[in-house]
Design an enzyme around this catalytic site. Sequence first.
Site, short mmCIF file in Angstrom:
data_model
loop_
_atom_site.label_atom_id
_atom_site.label_comp_id
_atom_site.label_asym_id
_atom_site.label_seq_id
_atom_site.Cartn_x
_atom_site.Cartn_y
_atom_site.Cartn_z
N LYS A 86 0.85 -1.19 0.00
CA LYS A 86 0.00 0.00 0.00
C LYS A 86 0.89 1.24 0.00
CE LYS A 86 -4.32 0.80 2.41
NZ LYS A 86 -4.88 0.99 3.75
C1 E4P Z 1 -7.99 2.17 3.56
O1 E4P Z 1 -7.48 1.15 3.14
C2 E4P Z 1 -7.81 2.73 4.90
O2 E4P Z 1 -7.17 1.78 5.71
C3 E4P Z 1 -9.09 3.05 5.60
O3 E4P Z 1 -10.22 2.68 4.87
C4 E4P Z 1 -9.13 4.40 6.21
O4 E4P Z 1 -10.37 4.57 6.86
P1 E4P Z 1 -10.64 5.73 7.91
O5 E4P Z 1 -10.91 6.98 7.16
O6 E4P Z 1 -11.84 5.27 8.67
O7 E4P Z 1 -9.41 5.84 8.77
#
Ligand code: E4P
Length: 220
Positions: A86
């Site tokens: 990622k």
């Molecule tokens: C995406 O892969 C992120 O880990 C995640 O969806 C972020 O979500 P949040 O905005 O609730 O922190």
Amino acid sequence: MKFFLDTADLSEIEEVASWGALAGVTTNPSLYARTGGKLEDFESHLVRICELVDGPVSGEVTAEDRDGMIEQGKQLAALADNMVVKIPMCVEGLAACRALYDEGIDVNMTLVFSVAQAVLAANAGARYISPFVGRFDDICEDGVSQLYDIVNALGNYDFGHPVEIIAASIRSANHVREAALAGADIATVPYGAMKKCVEHPLTDRGLASFKADWEKVKNA
Ligand code: E4P
């Protein structure tokens, strides 16, 4: 649409994997921090997640320059066959994404908030693109309509490699509904919202009446 679990918590992953409908997991540095995990345990923690899930597991790089991201990305990808790297959306991230793509490593480009960012990520070779929904809603903007725009825009093109859109920053069962209607390939959903997706008051009422009627049959 496939379901990923958005967590680094092993017990949550184990439980949801047992439901039989889990296709992958996404983590990020904040989610790992929430587990109380230490730096030296990060990689073994990701390996454990990869063992628990039959599907792609995203582990995020923390380096801020392209060379650091590429090095970390290769290290993460070597942890398991189902590991996805990622990388945050930015110039350095795009360059690292292209380099990892050229090495045959799958990248999930995260922190995507616009059509332009999503199209750039696809051109840089991202296998997964993660538009965030909830964080728009947090600032009184419409995250769902942004997601629709990104799904529609990417659908216009063949980028020469598979690209899947992960609806991310999902906060509710309604976000999941909207992601499915928008045509997102995947929704990555936190544990609490995942449980809410299973529930419905009419299901509970229906089960209660089936149970009561079955008692009548047994006592007839
Ligand atoms: C995406 O892969 C992120 O880990 C995640 O969806 C972020 O979500 P949040 O905005 O609730 O922190």
